[in-house]
Motif scaffolding. Structure first.
Motif, short mmCIF file in Angstrom:
data_model
loop_
_atom_site.label_atom_id
_atom_site.label_comp_id
_atom_site.label_asym_id
_atom_site.label_seq_id
_atom_site.Cartn_x
_atom_site.Cartn_y
_atom_site.Cartn_z
N ALA A 169 0.83 -1.21 0.00
CA ALA A 169 0.00 0.00 0.00
C ALA A 169 0.86 1.26 0.00
O ALA A 169 0.58 2.22 -0.73
CB ALA A 169 -0.93 -0.02 1.21
N VAL A 170 1.93 1.26 0.81
CA VAL A 170 2.80 2.43 0.88
C VAL A 170 3.52 2.65 -0.45
O VAL A 170 3.58 3.76 -0.98
CB VAL A 170 3.81 2.27 2.03
CG1 VAL A 170 4.88 3.35 1.97
CG2 VAL A 170 3.10 2.33 3.38
N VAL A 171 4.08 1.58 -1.01
CA VAL A 171 4.82 1.71 -2.27
C VAL A 171 3.86 2.08 -3.41
O VAL A 171 4.19 2.92 -4.26
CB VAL A 171 5.57 0.41 -2.59
CG1 VAL A 171 6.14 0.43 -4.00
CG2 VAL A 171 6.68 0.19 -1.58
N GLY A 172 2.69 1.48 -3.44
CA GLY A 172 1.73 1.81 -4.48
C GLY A 172 1.29 3.26 -4.42
O GLY A 172 1.20 3.93 -5.46
N THR A 173 1.03 3.76 -3.22
CA THR A 173 0.64 5.16 -3.08
C THR A 173 1.79 6.08 -3.48
O THR A 173 1.59 7.10 -4.16
CB THR A 173 0.22 5.44 -1.63
OG1 THR A 173 -0.86 4.58 -1.26
CG2 THR A 173 -0.21 6.89 -1.45
N GLY A 174 3.02 5.73 -3.06
CA GLY A 174 4.17 6.55 -3.41
C GLY A 174 4.46 6.56 -4.90
O GLY A 174 4.88 7.58 -5.46
N MET A 175 4.22 5.44 -5.56
CA MET A 175 4.43 5.37 -7.01
C MET A 175 3.36 6.18 -7.74
O MET A 175 3.67 6.89 -8.72
CB MET A 175 4.42 3.92 -7.48
CG MET A 175 4.69 3.75 -8.97
SD MET A 175 4.93 2.03 -9.48
CE MET A 175 3.29 1.37 -9.15
N TYR A 176 2.14 6.11 -7.28
CA TYR A 176 1.06 6.89 -7.90
C TYR A 176 1.37 8.38 -7.82
O TYR A 176 1.15 9.13 -8.78
CB TYR A 176 -0.27 6.59 -7.21
CG TYR A 176 -1.40 7.50 -7.65
CD1 TYR A 176 -2.00 7.32 -8.89
CD2 TYR A 176 -1.85 8.53 -6.83
CE1 TYR A 176 -3.03 8.16 -9.30
CE2 TYR A 176 -2.87 9.37 -7.23
CZ TYR A 176 -3.46 9.18 -8.46
OH TYR A 176 -4.47 10.01 -8.88
N GLY A 177 1.93 8.82 -6.68
CA GLY A 177 2.27 10.23 -6.53
C GLY A 177 3.30 10.68 -7.53
O GLY A 177 3.22 11.80 -8.07
N VAL A 178 4.29 9.84 -7.83
CA VAL A 178 5.33 10.20 -8.80
C VAL A 178 4.77 10.20 -10.21
O VAL A 178 4.99 11.15 -10.98
CB VAL A 178 6.53 9.24 -8.70
CG1 VAL A 178 7.51 9.48 -9.84
CG2 VAL A 178 7.23 9.41 -7.36
N LEU A 179 4.06 9.16 -10.59
CA LEU A 179 3.55 9.04 -11.96
C LEU A 179 2.43 10.04 -12.25
O LEU A 179 2.23 10.41 -13.41
CB LEU A 179 3.07 7.61 -12.21
CG LEU A 179 4.13 6.52 -12.05
CD1 LEU A 179 3.53 5.14 -12.36
CD2 LEU A 179 5.34 6.79 -12.94
N ARG A 180 1.73 10.47 -11.24
CA ARG A 180 0.69 11.48 -11.43
C ARG A 180 1.29 12.83 -11.76
O ARG A 180 0.68 13.64 -12.46
CB ARG A 180 -0.15 11.58 -10.15
CG ARG A 180 -1.23 12.65 -10.16
CD ARG A 180 -1.80 12.84 -8.78
NE ARG A 180 -0.73 13.17 -7.83
CZ ARG A 180 -0.88 13.15 -6.51
NH1 ARG A 180 -2.03 12.77 -5.98
NH2 ARG A 180 0.12 13.48 -5.72
N GLY A 181 2.49 13.09 -11.27
CA GLY A 181 3.15 14.38 -11.52
C GLY A 181 3.18 15.23 -10.27
O GLY A 181 2.41 15.02 -9.32
N PRO A 182 4.08 16.20 -10.23
CA PRO A 182 4.27 17.02 -9.03
C PRO A 182 3.14 18.01 -8.81
O PRO A 182 2.50 18.47 -9.75
CB PRO A 182 5.59 17.76 -9.31
CG PRO A 182 5.65 17.83 -10.81
CD PRO A 182 5.03 16.57 -11.31
N ALA A 183 2.94 18.33 -7.54
CA ALA A 183 1.99 19.38 -7.17
C ALA A 183 2.71 20.73 -7.14
O ALA A 183 3.94 20.79 -7.09
CB ALA A 183 1.38 19.08 -5.81
N VAL A 184 1.95 21.79 -7.14
CA VAL A 184 2.52 23.13 -7.10
C VAL A 184 2.55 23.62 -5.65
O VAL A 184 1.56 23.54 -4.94
CB VAL A 184 1.71 24.11 -7.96
CG1 VAL A 184 2.24 25.54 -7.80
CG2 VAL A 184 1.75 23.69 -9.42
N LYS A 185 3.71 24.10 -5.25
CA LYS A 185 3.90 24.64 -3.91
C LYS A 185 4.20 26.13 -4.02
O LYS A 185 4.96 26.55 -4.91
CB LYS A 185 5.05 23.90 -3.22
CG LYS A 185 5.29 24.31 -1.79
CD LYS A 185 6.43 23.49 -1.19
CE LYS A 185 6.69 23.89 0.25
NZ LYS A 185 7.81 23.10 0.84
#
Length: 422
Positions: A169-185
């Protein structure tokens, strides 16, 4: 010699982790000779070899071949880390699970013989004193005694299943975050010497895109579209754009030609550019319309924008040259410096720079990697002050190695400059 020692220690640590995972996830939960034991043992050998192939493949293999090692090999590195962490937590819970009460096994019937009392009839021998006996837990092991094999197997399988599910679950969520693209800060940086008319000037900072065997053209397109939506005045690409050569990754980088900002886009090298040849990449991004700052400075109407090469270029005679970039500038003007690694901040302070923009750290990328990153970098992520100089470090827009981030989400930062002059 030091590099060899570190490599041997690293291989030894990975080997120990693999043995631990095999023991807890394969041996302890399966019968000898069964299909699960056989498959698990093969994977325990094969997956580390794929990880090794992914790590060295970039130097030895064509990109098309490297991809076959990169996906399973890098993902296993991330999963291995989280599995070990989850199983360590399971070690603390294991004794408690072994002592949980369960169903009491029925007492076996015993035939009544001559001179024996029937079951259920209490008889107390005369003159015999009773010794206090410690009661057994219902269905669990006697106090101080070992658990029965069935209970141990159940607990081993429960811990293994929970650890595997949590890690996945942790790795899957972390991979989704990378492949989805960065957020704006969004970050606001007050600068004492910034002219009032430049108040609100916006710089889009992006670093560590890491185009390579996993992240490609679509990743670049997401980043470019995200930056353009922020409508910045200037774009700063602060290194580690690629993990490969121009012939292999040039097409993946082409969307950078669509970057749009009033004062243009600028680029400085990171350490990874030098692994595959920095000079061809500098020329390639120039052709795309992104302006390289190789130990150079450009004077904008409101402040000086400078850039220095990455430290990795020192071995090739192309390292950072602060004198060339900043030595003859007017120090009454605000200076913003692009430098890939935050560790250069102390040289930046000596040259009177007001703001340094950096990347490199990935914010640690995989928890608890942030604690290791803190040992090598003065700032891992965010805005900090060093004397009269401020340093901002972005966590980066991509990922190196495993396309996974845990506790360090990727970002593109819009730095808004604020004038303190009235």
């Amino acid at each position: 010699m030091v590099i060899i020692l570190v490599l041997l220690l690293g291989l030894g640590g990975v080997g120990l982790a693999q043995w631990y995972l095999w023991r807890r996830l394969v041996r302890d939960v399966s019968a000898p000779g069964g299909w699960y034991r056989r498959i698990g043992t093969v994977l325990a050998v094969l997956l580390p070899l794929l990880s090794l192939g992914a790590l060295v493949g970039g130097r030895l293999l064509p990109l098309a071949v490297e991809r076959w090692f990169a996906w399973p090999g890098y993902l296993w590195l991330a999963l291995m880390l989280d599995l070990v962490l989850a199983l360590v937590v399971g070690e603390a819970l294991r004794p408690l699970l072994l002592r949980l009460p369960g169903r009491r096994a029925p007492l076996p019937e015993r035939p009544v013989g001559v001179g024996q009392q029937p079951v259920g009839v209490e008889q107390e021998p005369v003159g015999v004193e009773h010794e206090a006996q410690e009661p057994a837990t219902a269905g669990g092991p006697p106090a101080g005694g070992p658990a029965d094999p069935a209970r141990r197997l159940l607990v081993a399988r429960t811990v293994a299943l929970a650890a595997g599910g949590a890690a996945a679950a942790v790795v899957g969520t972390g991979m989704y975050g990378v492949l989805r693209g960065p957020a704006v800060k969004q970050v606001t940086v007050p600068l004492a010497k910034l002219p009032r008319r430049a108040h609100g000037y916006r710089i889009a900072v992006v670093s560590d895109i890491h185009l390579g065997p996993i992240l490609g053209r679509s990743h670049t397109r997401r980043i470019v579209d995200t930056i353009n939506r922020t409508q910045p005045d200037l774009i700063a690409v602060v290194g580690d754009l690629v993990d490969g050569s121009v012939p292999e990754l040039g097409r993946a980088a082409e969307p950078l030609a669509d970057l749009r900002a009033r004062d243009g886009a600028f680029f400085v090298t990171g350490n990874h550019e030098y692994f595959s040849g920095a000079a061809p990449w500098v020329e390639f991004v120039r052709e795309l319309g992104v302006h390289p700052l190789e130990n150079a400075r450009t004077e904008l109407p409101w402040f000086d924008l400078a850039g220095v090469n990455d430290i990795q270029g020192t071995a090739e005679g192309q390292g950072p040259d602060y004198e060339k970039a900043l030595g003859d500038r007017d120090r009454t003007r605000t200076a913003v410096l692009l430098a890939h690694q935050p560790v250069t901040i102390h040289q930046t302070v000596r040259h009177g720079v007001d703001l340094q923009l950096s990347g490199h750290t990935h914010g640690g990328q995989l928890w608890p990697g942030n604690y290791l990153a803190e040992l090598a970098n003065p700032t891992v992520a965010g805005l900090e002050r060093y004397g009269d100089t401020q340093l901002y470090v972005t966590r980066g827009a991509g990922a190196w190695g495993p396309p996974v981030r845990v506790g360090a989400p990727s970002d593109i930062t819009v730095v808004t400059l604020a004038s303190l002059q009235t």
